[in-house]
Design a protein around this motif. Structure first.
Motif, mmCIF file in Angstrom:
data_model
loop_
_atom_site.group_PDB
_atom_site.id
_atom_site.type_symbol
_atom_site.label_atom_id
_atom_site.label_comp_id
_atom_site.label_asym_id
_atom_site.label_seq_id
_atom_site.Cartn_x
_atom_site.Cartn_y
_atom_site.Cartn_z
ATOM 1 N N ALA A 177 0.817 -1.219 0.000
ATOM 2 C CA ALA A 177 0.000 0.000 0.000
ATOM 3 C C ALA A 177 0.843 1.257 0.000
ATOM 4 O O ALA A 177 0.486 2.248 -0.638
ATOM 5 C CB ALA A 177 -0.934 0.002 1.216
ATOM 6 N N ILE A 178 1.974 1.241 0.696
ATOM 7 C CA ILE A 178 2.787 2.452 0.861
ATOM 8 C C ILE A 178 3.731 2.658 -0.316
ATOM 9 O O ILE A 178 3.901 3.767 -0.817
ATOM 10 C CB ILE A 178 3.604 2.379 2.170
ATOM 11 C CG1 ILE A 178 2.696 2.110 3.374
ATOM 12 C CG2 ILE A 178 4.391 3.669 2.373
ATOM 13 C CD1 ILE A 178 1.659 3.167 3.620
ATOM 14 N N PHE A 179 4.385 1.586 -0.758
ATOM 15 C CA PHE A 179 5.327 1.665 -1.885
ATOM 16 C C PHE A 179 4.928 0.647 -2.959
ATOM 17 O O PHE A 179 5.638 -0.339 -3.191
ATOM 18 C CB PHE A 179 6.753 1.394 -1.415
ATOM 19 C CG PHE A 179 7.306 2.419 -0.465
ATOM 20 C CD1 PHE A 179 7.603 3.701 -0.903
ATOM 21 C CD2 PHE A 179 7.531 2.102 0.866
ATOM 22 C CE1 PHE A 179 8.117 4.650 -0.032
ATOM 23 C CE2 PHE A 179 8.043 3.041 1.748
ATOM 24 C CZ PHE A 179 8.337 4.321 1.297
ATOM 25 N N PRO A 180 3.789 0.865 -3.625
ATOM 26 C CA PRO A 180 3.323 -0.134 -4.600
ATOM 27 C C PRO A 180 4.282 -0.334 -5.759
ATOM 28 O O PRO A 180 4.353 -1.424 -6.321
ATOM 29 C CB PRO A 180 1.978 0.445 -5.074
ATOM 30 C CG PRO A 180 2.071 1.912 -4.800
ATOM 31 C CD PRO A 180 2.885 2.024 -3.545
ATOM 32 N N LEU A 181 5.026 0.712 -6.123
ATOM 33 C CA LEU A 181 5.959 0.567 -7.247
ATOM 34 C C LEU A 181 7.050 -0.442 -6.921
ATOM 35 O O LEU A 181 7.390 -1.296 -7.753
ATOM 36 C CB LEU A 181 6.568 1.924 -7.597
ATOM 37 C CG LEU A 181 7.608 1.914 -8.713
ATOM 38 C CD1 LEU A 181 7.021 1.367 -10.004
ATOM 39 C CD2 LEU A 181 8.183 3.310 -8.924
ATOM 40 N N LEU A 182 7.618 -0.382 -5.724
ATOM 41 C CA LEU A 182 8.656 -1.334 -5.337
ATOM 42 C C LEU A 182 8.117 -2.762 -5.334
ATOM 43 O O LEU A 182 8.783 -3.703 -5.793
ATOM 44 C CB LEU A 182 9.204 -0.984 -3.954
ATOM 45 C CG LEU A 182 9.932 0.361 -3.830
ATOM 46 C CD1 LEU A 182 10.410 0.565 -2.397
ATOM 47 C CD2 LEU A 182 11.101 0.447 -4.800
ATOM 48 N N TRP A 183 6.902 -2.909 -4.818
ATOM 49 C CA TRP A 183 6.268 -4.231 -4.779
ATOM 50 C C TRP A 183 6.083 -4.785 -6.191
ATOM 51 O O TRP A 183 6.352 -5.952 -6.465
ATOM 52 C CB TRP A 183 4.929 -4.111 -4.059
ATOM 53 C CG TRP A 183 4.154 -5.379 -3.900
ATOM 54 C CD1 TRP A 183 3.093 -5.800 -4.641
ATOM 55 C CD2 TRP A 183 4.383 -6.406 -2.925
ATOM 56 N NE1 TRP A 183 2.640 -7.013 -4.205
ATOM 57 C CE2 TRP A 183 3.412 -7.405 -3.148
ATOM 58 C CE3 TRP A 183 5.297 -6.569 -1.896
ATOM 59 C CZ2 TRP A 183 3.332 -8.554 -2.373
ATOM 60 C CZ3 TRP A 183 5.220 -7.718 -1.119
ATOM 61 C CH2 TRP A 183 4.253 -8.697 -1.352
ATOM 62 N N THR A 184 5.659 -3.929 -7.109
ATOM 63 C CA THR A 184 5.430 -4.346 -8.482
ATOM 64 C C THR A 184 6.743 -4.662 -9.201
ATOM 65 O O THR A 184 6.840 -5.648 -9.942
ATOM 66 C CB THR A 184 4.674 -3.250 -9.245
ATOM 67 O OG1 THR A 184 3.417 -3.017 -8.602
ATOM 68 C CG2 THR A 184 4.441 -3.640 -10.690
ATOM 69 N N LEU A 185 7.754 -3.835 -8.982
ATOM 70 C CA LEU A 185 9.037 -4.040 -9.653
ATOM 71 C C LEU A 185 9.656 -5.382 -9.278
ATOM 72 O O LEU A 185 10.196 -6.093 -10.137
ATOM 73 C CB LEU A 185 9.993 -2.904 -9.318
ATOM 74 C CG LEU A 185 9.690 -1.547 -9.964
ATOM 75 C CD1 LEU A 185 10.621 -0.479 -9.416
ATOM 76 C CD2 LEU A 185 9.791 -1.624 -11.483
ATOM 77 N N GLU A 186 9.577 -5.726 -7.997
ATOM 78 C CA GLU A 186 10.153 -7.014 -7.596
ATOM 79 C C GLU A 186 9.448 -8.166 -8.309
ATOM 80 O O GLU A 186 10.084 -9.123 -8.772
ATOM 81 C CB GLU A 186 10.058 -7.215 -6.082
ATOM 82 C CG GLU A 186 10.725 -8.516 -5.648
ATOM 83 C CD GLU A 186 10.435 -8.893 -4.204
ATOM 84 O OE1 GLU A 186 11.155 -9.767 -3.677
ATOM 85 O OE2 GLU A 186 9.497 -8.337 -3.617
ATOM 86 N N LYS A 187 8.138 -8.066 -8.419
ATOM 87 C CA LYS A 187 7.389 -9.131 -9.085
ATOM 88 C C LYS A 187 7.746 -9.206 -10.572
ATOM 89 O O LYS A 187 7.882 -10.291 -11.133
ATOM 90 C CB LYS A 187 5.887 -8.891 -8.916
ATOM 91 C CG LYS A 187 5.020 -9.955 -9.575
ATOM 92 C CD LYS A 187 3.548 -9.697 -9.328
ATOM 93 C CE LYS A 187 2.700 -10.784 -9.973
ATOM 94 N NZ LYS A 187 1.242 -10.579 -9.745
#
Length: 551
Positions: free
Chosen positions: A227-237
């Protein structure tokens, strides 16, 4: 909302990474068979509620709108006051005090233009000391965060190698691309867990916890990375690692700028005053000559001037329920202590947990996920001194990480803002103006809070220990902001998706939610969500305000 690139008390060195949950509006919708709603209630008269009423009136000019506000004033957490001091007058902000230009502010800046407020905007240049000098207190002194536009690579490297604050940064960055990606079954995790797993355990506790103290006043071990850093979460995936995804992306991928943002940018460029756009491009932050409440006051003035809008102060809502109307149509009933009214639609901008308490049947909430929402309480202390050279450094201010020993921070301060440096042009007196923020997650579980006198004493103690300031302030105010910042804890996105389903099932699209409980805690976030929800009101049984998709 203490520190955010959208309406903050303090700035963030991580604001290049999106801190907003990803929303989606790319679905097909059915229309009301009888046309758009013509009788609408807005619950809450803060910045979100006012902006919602404004945009609804703009989108649906024939609709009747009633704004319910539980308290005696409009504006919510945006609250500015003028204080007389020797030599003139100063402005104290008791909540958010500035806005950050950029993608997140596109709707806000257009709104400012529509309200005729461009002449009242004041800017802090990107080259100003407050823009390039931001500090973290660790472990017993101020540490300036490197700034890529003013510091050489040698200066940045020297700072990282010299200061214990940055322990783990270099090996963490070197090794990130080689660390295993998360399991497919992992749906979310804490910010601390993500940064520890991808980089180094010291980074979230020392650096990221300080940054999030400024944005959410929250615990890095509880807040959601998704929720806070969705871009980082998406990039790792996408890439198996953050660095791997960035290194292999193509320019046409635009993974850092969602399509809805690109479309909004193109739309904004067509309507925004060119000179205003240029001024915003040179600014690190901006505000108004009479503080952020000037935006609230202007919105309230415009809304009050519309004949079909009614504002009801000191009128708390006690219950909300869906009921069957004549002909099988659905209506939604809003009850107060003195009466009940039915509406075609209700837009709620209040704290989500409070909304869950209003939406009950047989003494059970119809929105159980919202009942789990937690918000933190902070105290904002404003101090003014006649000595203009009181602070030993120039800059925006400093944040305090969770790892600071108790003896260095027994007052449980989150950060200090150097107001005299950060925003100039609001005061008619020479001196030093400071804001100290106490509490946040440190006060979780407390049943009582410091008095105004105790808060001022604690703030002065922080300044004496950290900055060696012993002068007596000539003006001091302390405001307790109870449950002011909702916490996007682990599982937030999933809970919001479940709430969307329940809203559609229980309220058939007649109850929409908007505000800092859902899709961003900043002022810019709330204004944009208000506009979005107003544009979607005529889409039947498809919208809730929570059209979120997982990253």
């Amino acid at each position: 909302m203490l520190l955010r690139r959208h309406g903050s008390l303090l700035g963030s060195s991580l604001n290049s990474l999106s801190t907003r949950p990803i929303l989606c509006s790319q679905c097909h919708h059915h229309r009301y068979s009888t046309g758009p709603p013509q009788n609408i209630a807005v619950i809450g008269g803060g910045i979100t509620g006012l902006a919602s009423a404004y945009y609804i009136a703009k989108e649906q000019p024939t609709a009747r709108i009633t704004v319910y506000e539980a308290g005696p004033r409009l504006g919510g957490w945006l609250h500015s006051s003028h204080v007389e001091v020797p030599g003139g007058r100063v402005l104290f902000e008791h909540g958010p005090r500035s806005l950050r230009p950029g993608m997140g502010a596109l709707v806000t800046t257009t709104l400012i233009q529509e309200l005729g407020m461009i002449p009242d905007v004041i800017y802090t240049d990107k080259t100003a000391a407050s823009a390039v000098n931001r500090f973290i207190y660790y472990p017993d002194h101020l540490v300036r965060l490197p700034h890529p536009t003013t510091d050489s690579m040698l200066e940045i490297a020297f700072s990282i190698l010299r200061e214990p604050l940055f322990s783990g940064v270099i090996p963490g960055l070197i090794g990130e691309a080689f660390r295993p990606t998360r399991p497919e079954s992992l749906d979310d995790e804490s910010v601390a867990s993500f940064f520890a797993r991808r980089l180094d355990p010291r980074i979230p506790q020392n650096i990221v916890s300080a940054v999030l103290h400024g944005i959410y006043a929250g615990d890095v071990n509880q807040l959601s990375i998704r929720a806070i850093f969705p871009l980082l979460w998406t990039l790792e995936k996408q890439g198996g690692s953050v660095i791997g995804a960035l290194a292999t992306r193509r320019p046409e991928d635009n993974i850092t700028v969602p399509r809805r943002d690109r479309e909004l940018l193109a739309e904004t460029k067509k309507v925004l005053d060119p000179e205003f756009m240029v001024a915003l491009g040179k600014a690190s932050i901006f505000s108004f000559r009479n503080g952020l409440q000037q935006l609230v006051d202007r919105l309230a003035e415009i809304v009050a001037g519309k004949k079909r809008v009614t504002t009801r102060l000191d009128t708390p809502v006690t219950h909300i329920e869906l009921e069957e109307a004549a002909g099988g149509d659905k209506k939604i009933k809003v009850s107060t202590e003195s009466e009940s009214q039915t509406y075609d639609m209700v837009v709620s901008s209040i704290f989500s947990k409070k909304l869950s308490e209003l939406c009950t049947s047989d003494s059970k909430t119809l929105l159980p996920e919202l009942a789990k929402t937690h918000a933190v309480t902070v105290m904002v202390i404003n101090l003014f001194y006649t000595n203009p050279k009181l602070v030993p450094v120039e800059g925006f201010g400093y944040l305090i990480p969770q790892t600071i020993p108790f003896q260095q921070n027994p007052e449980r301060a989150l950060g200090v803002i150097f107001d005299s440096d950060s925003i100039k042009g609001q005061d008619i007196a020479t001196g030093t103006k400071l804001t100290i923020i106490l509490g946040g997650h440190w006060w979780d579980g407390w049943s009582t809070y410091p008095t105004e006198e105790e808060g001022i004493a604690a703030a002065r103690s922080v300044l004496q220990r950290h900055l060696r300031i012993t002068d007596e302030p000539v003006a001091a105010q302390a405001k307790l902001q109870k449950d002011c910042i909702p916490q996007y804890t682990v599982g937030h996105i999933s809970r919001m998706k479940q709430t969307h389903t329940r809203l559609m099932h229980r309220f058939k699209g007649r109850l929409r939610v908007v505000g800092n409980s859902y899709t961003g805690v900043g002022v810019n976030d709330c204004i944009r969500a208000s506009r979005d929800i107003a544009q979607d009101l005529d889409q039947y049984n498809q919208k809730s305000g929570l059209e979120a998709i997982p990253s």
